[in-house]
Write an enzyme that holds these catalytic residues in place. Structure first.
Site, PDB file in Angstrom:
ATOM      1  N   PHE A  22      -2.222   1.308  -8.084  1.00 55.88           N
ATOM      2  CA  PHE A  22      -0.850   0.342  -8.201  1.00 55.88           C
ATOM      3  C   PHE A  22      -1.057  -0.531  -7.174  1.00 55.88           C
ATOM      4  O   PHE A  22      -1.287  -0.319  -6.077  1.00 55.88           O
ATOM      5  CB  PHE A  22       0.434   1.144  -8.010  1.00 55.88           C
ATOM      6  CG  PHE A  22       1.447   0.127  -8.751  1.00 55.88           C
ATOM      7  CD1 PHE A  22       2.008   0.740 -10.047  1.00 55.88           C
ATOM      8  CD2 PHE A  22       2.063  -0.893  -8.184  1.00 55.88           C
ATOM      9  CE1 PHE A  22       3.248   0.008 -10.342  1.00 55.88           C
ATOM     10  CE2 PHE A  22       2.979  -1.504  -8.805  1.00 55.88           C
ATOM     11  CZ  PHE A  22       3.564  -1.233  -9.885  1.00 55.88           C
ATOM     12  N   ALA A  57       1.676   4.904  -5.183  1.00 59.41           N
ATOM     13  CA  ALA A  57       2.086   5.548  -3.959  1.00 59.41           C
ATOM     14  C   ALA A  57       2.989   6.864  -3.932  1.00 59.41           C
ATOM     15  O   ALA A  57       2.941   7.496  -3.353  1.00 59.41           O
ATOM     16  CB  ALA A  57       2.775   4.438  -3.127  1.00 59.41           C
ATOM     17  N   TYR A  58       4.059   6.819  -5.041  1.00 62.07           N
ATOM     18  CA  TYR A  58       4.666   7.856  -5.244  1.00 62.07           C
ATOM     19  C   TYR A  58       3.968   9.214  -5.221  1.00 62.07           C
ATOM     20  O   TYR A  58       4.485  10.219  -5.054  1.00 62.07           O
ATOM     21  CB  TYR A  58       5.520   7.776  -6.463  1.00 62.07           C
ATOM     22  CG  TYR A  58       6.606   8.992  -6.630  1.00 62.07           C
ATOM     23  CD1 TYR A  58       7.723   8.615  -5.926  1.00 62.07           C
ATOM     24  CD2 TYR A  58       6.621   9.748  -7.411  1.00 62.07           C
ATOM     25  CE1 TYR A  58       8.984   9.313  -6.223  1.00 62.07           C
ATOM     26  CE2 TYR A  58       7.663  10.726  -7.581  1.00 62.07           C
ATOM     27  CZ  TYR A  58       8.682  10.537  -6.917  1.00 62.07           C
ATOM     28  OH  TYR A  58       9.783  11.335  -7.101  1.00 62.07           O
ATOM     29  N   GLU A  59       2.515   9.251  -5.809  1.00 60.37           N
ATOM     30  CA  GLU A  59       2.042  10.252  -6.074  1.00 60.37           C
ATOM     31  C   GLU A  59       1.075  10.665  -4.713  1.00 60.37           C
ATOM     32  O   GLU A  59       0.449  11.858  -4.702  1.00 60.37           O
ATOM     33  CB  GLU A  59       0.807  10.039  -7.316  1.00 60.37           C
ATOM     34  CG  GLU A  59       1.421  10.431  -8.652  1.00 60.37           C
ATOM     35  CD  GLU A  59       2.483   9.112  -8.939  1.00 60.37           C
ATOM     36  OE1 GLU A  59       2.150   7.987  -8.701  1.00 60.37           O
ATOM     37  OE2 GLU A  59       3.446   9.313  -9.545  1.00 60.37           O
ATOM     38  N   HIS A  89      13.836   0.229  -6.819  1.00 57.62           N
ATOM     39  CA  HIS A  89      12.541   1.034  -7.026  1.00 57.62           C
ATOM     40  C   HIS A  89      11.644   0.955  -5.918  1.00 57.62           C
ATOM     41  O   HIS A  89      11.302   1.761  -5.480  1.00 57.62           O
ATOM     42  CB  HIS A  89      11.637   0.310  -8.398  1.00 57.62           C
ATOM     43  CG  HIS A  89      10.866   1.402  -8.885  1.00 57.62           C
ATOM     44  ND1 HIS A  89      11.219   2.284  -9.603  1.00 57.62           N
ATOM     45  CD2 HIS A  89       9.329   1.332  -8.886  1.00 57.62           C
ATOM     46  CE1 HIS A  89      10.035   3.309  -9.786  1.00 57.62           C
ATOM     47  NE2 HIS A  89       8.962   2.463  -9.610  1.00 57.62           N
ATOM     48  N   PHE A 114      -0.684   7.189   7.934  1.00 54.58           N
ATOM     49  CA  PHE A 114       0.067   6.716   6.910  1.00 54.58           C
ATOM     50  C   PHE A 114      -0.394   5.163   6.640  1.00 54.58           C
ATOM     51  O   PHE A 114       0.029   4.181   7.448  1.00 54.58           O
ATOM     52  CB  PHE A 114       1.557   6.524   7.243  1.00 54.58           C
ATOM     53  CG  PHE A 114       2.398   5.806   6.376  1.00 54.58           C
ATOM     54  CD1 PHE A 114       2.723   6.454   5.160  1.00 54.58           C
ATOM     55  CD2 PHE A 114       3.160   4.812   6.611  1.00 54.58           C
ATOM     56  CE1 PHE A 114       3.660   5.582   4.356  1.00 54.58           C
ATOM     57  CE2 PHE A 114       4.304   4.176   5.654  1.00 54.58           C
ATOM     58  CZ  PHE A 114       4.600   4.696   4.775  1.00 54.58           C
TER      59      PHE A 114
HETATM   60  N1  INI Z   1       3.598   2.195  -6.878  1.00 53.76           N
HETATM   61  C1  INI Z   1       3.152   1.590  -5.852  1.00 53.76           C
HETATM   62  O1  INI Z   1       2.009   2.067  -5.207  1.00 53.76           O
HETATM   63  N2  INI Z   1       3.417   0.344  -5.488  1.00 53.76           N
HETATM   64  C2  INI Z   1       4.549  -0.105  -5.876  1.00 53.76           C
HETATM   65  O2  INI Z   1       4.947  -1.354  -5.476  1.00 53.76           O
HETATM   66  C3  INI Z   1       5.171   0.348  -7.077  1.00 53.76           C
HETATM   67  N3  INI Z   1       6.189  -0.404  -7.713  1.00 53.76           N
HETATM   68  O3  INI Z   1       6.814  -1.370  -7.085  1.00 53.76           O
HETATM   69  O4  INI Z   1       6.805   0.269  -8.711  1.00 53.76           O
HETATM   70  C4  INI Z   1       4.658   1.656  -7.552  1.00 53.76           C
HETATM   71  N4  INI Z   1       5.244   2.334  -8.518  1.00 53.76           N
HETATM   72  C5  INI Z   1       4.637   3.232  -9.254  1.00 53.76           C
HETATM   73  C6  INI Z   1       4.953   4.716  -8.600  1.00 53.76           C
HETATM   74  O5  INI Z   1       4.215   4.785  -7.436  1.00 53.76           O
HETATM   75  C7  INI Z   1       4.615   5.703  -9.549  1.00 53.76           C
HETATM   76  O6  INI Z   1       3.134   5.830  -9.730  1.00 53.76           O
HETATM   77  C8  INI Z   1       5.469   5.922 -10.901  1.00 53.76           C
HETATM   78  O7  INI Z   1       6.681   6.019 -10.524  1.00 53.76           O
HETATM   79  C9  INI Z   1       5.133   7.088 -11.534  1.00 53.76           C
HETATM   80  O8  INI Z   1       5.442   8.352 -10.541  1.00 53.76           O
END
Ligand code: INI
Length: 156
Positions: A22, A57-59, A89, A114
């Site tokens: 992302f 980033a969530y992963e 979000h 980080f």
């Molecule tokens: N993931 C990012 O790495 N940066 C972002 O800005 C972002 N936004 O804004 O949505 C983002 N979303 C995806 C998230 O990391 C997960 O992949 C998704 O929610 C599935 O678990």
């Protein structure tokens, strides 16, 4: 008095980089900065660097945890970019990435640097990915190497 301070050069270090797709046009620059710092400043061998791409980033925390639990790496560098949008979000993704990565580092007792940008705008992210505010990927890489040496010296 005993003073412990880590050097940066870590020629035998095995380092994993977990990186989000992302915002990959920014993350690619963080990755180039991290790899350049690892090799050119840290003297880390190319073969000792593993790069793992994940959706966002969530992963990153889960990925860092799995990498840490293999026992194959001396440090992990988490790279990504979270840019504030019009909804909450941003808070959830950035918050989880930050606290999750911190937890992995504490639980595994290895450095998990980080290198995740959390910015208000794309311009701020670009500034921190190799333009006027430096390259946070490179900074995270150098921090990871220094911490490998600090931890080694504390335990010696
Ligand atoms: N993931 C990012 O790495 N940066 C972002 O800005 C972002 N936004 O804004 O949505 C983002 N979303 C995806 C998230 O990391 C997960 O992949 C998704 O929610 C599935 O678990």
């Amino acid at each position: 008095m005993k003073v412990i301070e880590g050097v940066v050069a870590t020629p035998n270090a095995r380092v994993a980089i977990a990186i989000a797709r992302f915002n990959n046009f920014i993350n690619d620059s963080l990755l180039q900065g991290a790899i350049d710092a690892l090799k050119r400043i840290g003297q880390v061998a190319d073969d000792n660097i593993t790069v793992v791409w994940v959706p966002g980033a969530y992963e990153l925390p889960l990925t860092a945890r799995v990498l840490a639990n293999t026992g194959k790496y001396d440090a992990i560098i988490a790279l990504g970019t979270v840019i504030r949008g019009g909804t909450a979000h941003f808070e959830y993704v950035a918050g989880e990435a930050s606290s999750g990565i911190g937890n992995v580092s504490l639980n595994a007792e290895i450095p998990v640097a980080f290198g995740v940008l959390t910015t208000e705008s794309i311009e701020q992210a670009i500034e921190r990915a190799g333009t006027k505010a430096g390259n946070k990927g490179a900074e995270a890489a150098l921090t990871a190497l220094e911490m490998i040496n600090v931890i080694k010296a504390i335990k010696a």
